[in-house]
Design a protein around this motif. Structure first.
Motif, PDB file in Angstrom:
ATOM      1  N   UNK A 142      63.924  57.223 113.122  1.00 13.95           N
ATOM      2  CA  UNK A 142      63.922  55.854 113.680  1.00 13.95           C
ATOM      3  C   UNK A 142      62.516  55.283 113.774  1.00 13.95           C
ATOM      4  N   UNK A 143      62.409  53.953 113.680  1.00 13.74           N
ATOM      5  CA  UNK A 143      61.148  53.257 113.989  1.00 13.74           C
ATOM      6  C   UNK A 143      61.461  51.799 114.314  1.00 13.74           C
ATOM      7  N   UNK A 144      60.535  51.162 115.020  1.00 15.74           N
ATOM      8  CA  UNK A 144      60.649  49.719 115.278  1.00 15.74           C
ATOM      9  C   UNK A 144      59.773  48.966 114.277  1.00 15.74           C
ATOM     10  N   UNK A 145      60.240  47.782 113.879  1.00 13.90           N
ATOM     11  CA  UNK A 145      59.500  46.941 112.939  1.00 13.90           C
ATOM     12  C   UNK A 145      59.523  45.503 113.443  1.00 13.90           C
ATOM     13  N   UNK A 146      58.518  44.720 112.999  1.00 11.73           N
ATOM     14  CA  UNK A 146      58.549  43.275 113.265  1.00 11.73           C
ATOM     15  C   UNK A 146      59.360  42.626 112.153  1.00 11.73           C
ATOM     16  N   UNK A 177      59.860  38.742 116.697  1.00 15.41           N
ATOM     17  CA  UNK A 177      61.139  39.409 116.467  1.00 15.41           C
ATOM     18  C   UNK A 177      60.870  40.879 116.192  1.00 15.41           C
ATOM     19  N   UNK A 178      61.649  41.748 116.815  1.00 10.99           N
ATOM     20  CA  UNK A 178      61.438  43.181 116.633  1.00 10.99           C
ATOM     21  C   UNK A 178      62.797  43.818 116.406  1.00 10.99           C
ATOM     22  N   UNK A 179      62.852  44.740 115.471  1.00 13.15           N
ATOM     23  CA  UNK A 179      64.126  45.423 115.227  1.00 13.15           C
ATOM     24  C   UNK A 179      63.918  46.947 115.302  1.00 13.15           C
ATOM     25  N   UNK A 218      62.453  60.037 104.791  1.00 13.22           N
ATOM     26  CA  UNK A 218      61.626  59.061 105.506  1.00 13.22           C
ATOM     27  C   UNK A 218      62.357  57.719 105.494  1.00 13.22           C
ATOM     28  N   UNK A 219      61.926  56.795 106.362  1.00 15.80           N
ATOM     29  CA  UNK A 219      62.613  55.502 106.408  1.00 15.80           C
ATOM     30  C   UNK A 219      62.490  54.721 105.093  1.00 15.80           C
ATOM     31  N   UNK A 220      61.295  54.661 104.448  1.00 17.79           N
ATOM     32  CA  UNK A 220      61.252  53.948 103.167  1.00 17.79           C
ATOM     33  C   UNK A 220      62.247  54.533 102.151  1.00 17.79           C
ATOM     34  N   UNK A 221      62.401  55.846 102.152  1.00 17.52           N
ATOM     35  CA  UNK A 221      63.390  56.459 101.234  1.00 17.52           C
ATOM     36  C   UNK A 221      64.811  56.055 101.620  1.00 17.52           C
ATOM     37  N   UNK A 222      65.060  55.939 102.938  1.00 17.24           N
ATOM     38  CA  UNK A 222      66.380  55.500 103.410  1.00 17.24           C
ATOM     39  C   UNK A 222      66.635  54.062 102.962  1.00 17.24           C
ATOM     40  N   UNK A 223      65.645  53.172 103.187  1.00 15.50           N
ATOM     41  CA  UNK A 223      65.833  51.757 102.876  1.00 15.50           C
ATOM     42  C   UNK A 223      66.191  51.553 101.400  1.00 15.50           C
ATOM     43  N   UNK A 224      65.650  52.422 100.555  1.00 18.30           N
ATOM     44  CA  UNK A 224      65.893  52.268  99.107  1.00 18.30           C
ATOM     45  C   UNK A 224      67.343  52.608  98.727  1.00 18.30           C
ATOM     46  N   UNK A 284      59.361  43.731 106.551  1.00 17.96           N
ATOM     47  CA  UNK A 284      59.148  44.380 107.854  1.00 17.96           C
ATOM     48  C   UNK A 284      57.731  44.963 107.981  1.00 17.96           C
ATOM     49  N   UNK A 285      57.209  44.835 109.208  1.00 22.94           N
ATOM     50  CA  UNK A 285      55.913  45.477 109.494  1.00 22.94           C
ATOM     51  C   UNK A 285      56.110  46.504 110.591  1.00 22.94           C
TER      52      UNK A 285
END
Ligand SMILES: Cc1cc2nc3c(=O)[nH]c(=O)nc-3n(C[C@H](O)[C@H](O)[C@H](O)COP(=O)(O)OP(=O)(O)OC[C@H]3O[C@@H](n4cnc5c(N)ncnc54)[C@H](O)[C@@H]3O)c2cc1C
Length: 373
Positions: free
Chosen positions: A179-183, A216-218, A231-237, A249-250
């Motif tokens: 998990x992580x938070x992003x803007x 805005x934060x998610x 990792x999250x970038x691998x998940x997003x793909x 997202x930042x």
């Protein structure tokens, strides 16, 4: 033989997550002398989608007492769930709305509420072993404590779990949570679940204490097989809609991860201890009920022990009562969520037809969502 220490406490609760604090607050308010032990520090980030289902919001407010209004002000209302599966989007309204509450705030506020209720609390105190079937001797990193009863709320995977129970897991699969938070600019006020082969990722808006209200934060939180992504970038793909959405997202925090996530048959009693929350059973996170189950089972365990502390029933009778309450009120959630998990594992053509049906008949989706509550 070493003599058993005379119990100083009615109840020792192991674990300061939602289940442990719920047990401790409920027992202390009923008049018990309670010691709550947590091996970590607070506040802290935790791998969690941070979705709190509506069913437990009243219980949560009651447990929090004076801090309830603050936390509810920080909570983001979630009136809709959207499922992104096989190129389709299935929406279901959540009525009443659920809430998005960061674990950073939730766990710290529940801990504070336990202290306000008269619970003796100790952070950075890891329980090493528990002896006796009642009274109990609890050995920790800072010494031994005695109690009449123990509620173990040490989470789904701790040094106190019976590891043999995990080898008989329902699927034998081991998952990773990250998990992580992003803007994100103006995130929609829905919980969005992006599915892919070997996992899914939940995304929803969050608000952190002291955070910039204009930003805005998610929270993006995934459960994934480690051979698919780590990792999250691998998940997003893995999901095209998520890959597109996450481009802007930042990051707003270092990612946190946990493994292994293993599913096994729920077990509310172990060696005379009452197990609450994930320690009793880990429900599939995509139904968003883990926190609710933790709060409810924690409170139920303490309620079942109250007549024992008043010397009206034996510890054995109290544990039997808890077993019955767990079976009637909490087990159905596990059964229904595993039905949903099986649906997602169906071969793609069959799953697609069912998804099409769900997309065109929202009442069925609402029914499926409600059966996990
Ligand atoms: C990927 C993922 C996403 C999720 N998303 C959601 C969601 O959106 N909504 C939802 O409702 N649920 C969600 N869940 C589930 C939810 O996080 C758990 O169900 C919930 O945290 C259970 O609370 P608990 O108090 O039982 O355990 P925990 O929150 O795990 O707390 C256990 C505590 O015990 C402590 N502890 C462990 N061992 C010891 C020891 N020996 N001595 C002292 N202390 C000890 C730990 O440090 C910890 O603080 C998710 C879970 C995962 C993995």
């Amino acid at each position: 033989m070493q003599s058993m220490k005379r119990p100083e406490y009615d109840l020792i609760v192991i674990g300061g997550g939602p289940a442990g604090t719920s047990s401790a607050i409920t027992a202390a308010r009923a008049g018990a002398g309670v010691l709550l032990l947590e091996r970590g520090r607070l506040p802290r980030q935790r791998v969690c989608g941070e979705f709190v289902s509506a069913e437990s919001l009243a219980l949560l407010a009651g447990l929090l007492g004076r801090t309830a209004a603050d936390l509810q002000q920080r909570a983001v209302q979630i009136p809709e769930a959207r499922l992104f599966v096989d190129g389709r989007v299935i929406s279901a309204s959540l009525d009443p709305a659920a809430a998005s509450i960061t674990r950073f705030d939730l766990d710290a506020d529940l801990w504070q509420a336990a202290e306000d209720s008269g619970v003796e609390t100790r952070l950075q105190t890891a329980v090493e072993s528990v002896a006796g079937g009642g009274p109990f001797q609890v050995s920790t990193s800072v010494g031994d404590f005695g109690s009449q009863a123990v509620i173990c709320a040490a989470g789904r995977w701790s040094n106190l779990s019976h590891k043999s129970d995990f080898t008989n897991g329902q699927s034998g699969e081991r998952w990773l949570g990250v998990k992580a938070h992003f803007a994100e600019q103006s995130p929609p006020s829905s919980v969005d679940l992006y599915f892919f082969e070997g996992g899914y990722c939940g995304v929803q808006p969050v608000r952190l204490t002291g955070g910039d209200r204009r930003e805005g934060r998610i929270n993006a939180c995934a459960m994934v097989r480690p051979d698919i992504a780590r990792s999250l970038p691998e998940v997003f793909a893995q999901n095209p809609r998520l890959a597109e959405r996450s481009q802007s997202w930042e990051p707003r925090m270092e990612p946190v991860s946990t493994s292994p996530l293993i599913f096994h048959e729920p077990q509310p009693i172990q060696d005379g201890m009452l197990l609450a929350g994930d320690a009793a059973g880990f429900v599939d996170p995509f139904v968003g009920d883990g926190i609710s189950l933790a709060l409810r089972s924690g409170a139920a365990a303490a309620e079942c022990l109250t007549p024992f502390f008043r010397r009206e029933i034996s510890l054995q009778e109290a544990t039997l009562r808890y077993g019955r309450v767990y079976e009637s009120r909490l087990l159905p959630v596990f059964r229904n969520s595993s039905k949903l998990r099986r649906l997602l594992r169906l071969p793609r053509p069959l799953r697609s037809s069912i998804m099409q049906l769900l997309a065109t008949v929202p009442a069925i989706t609402r029914y499926l969502v409600s059966t996990t509550r």
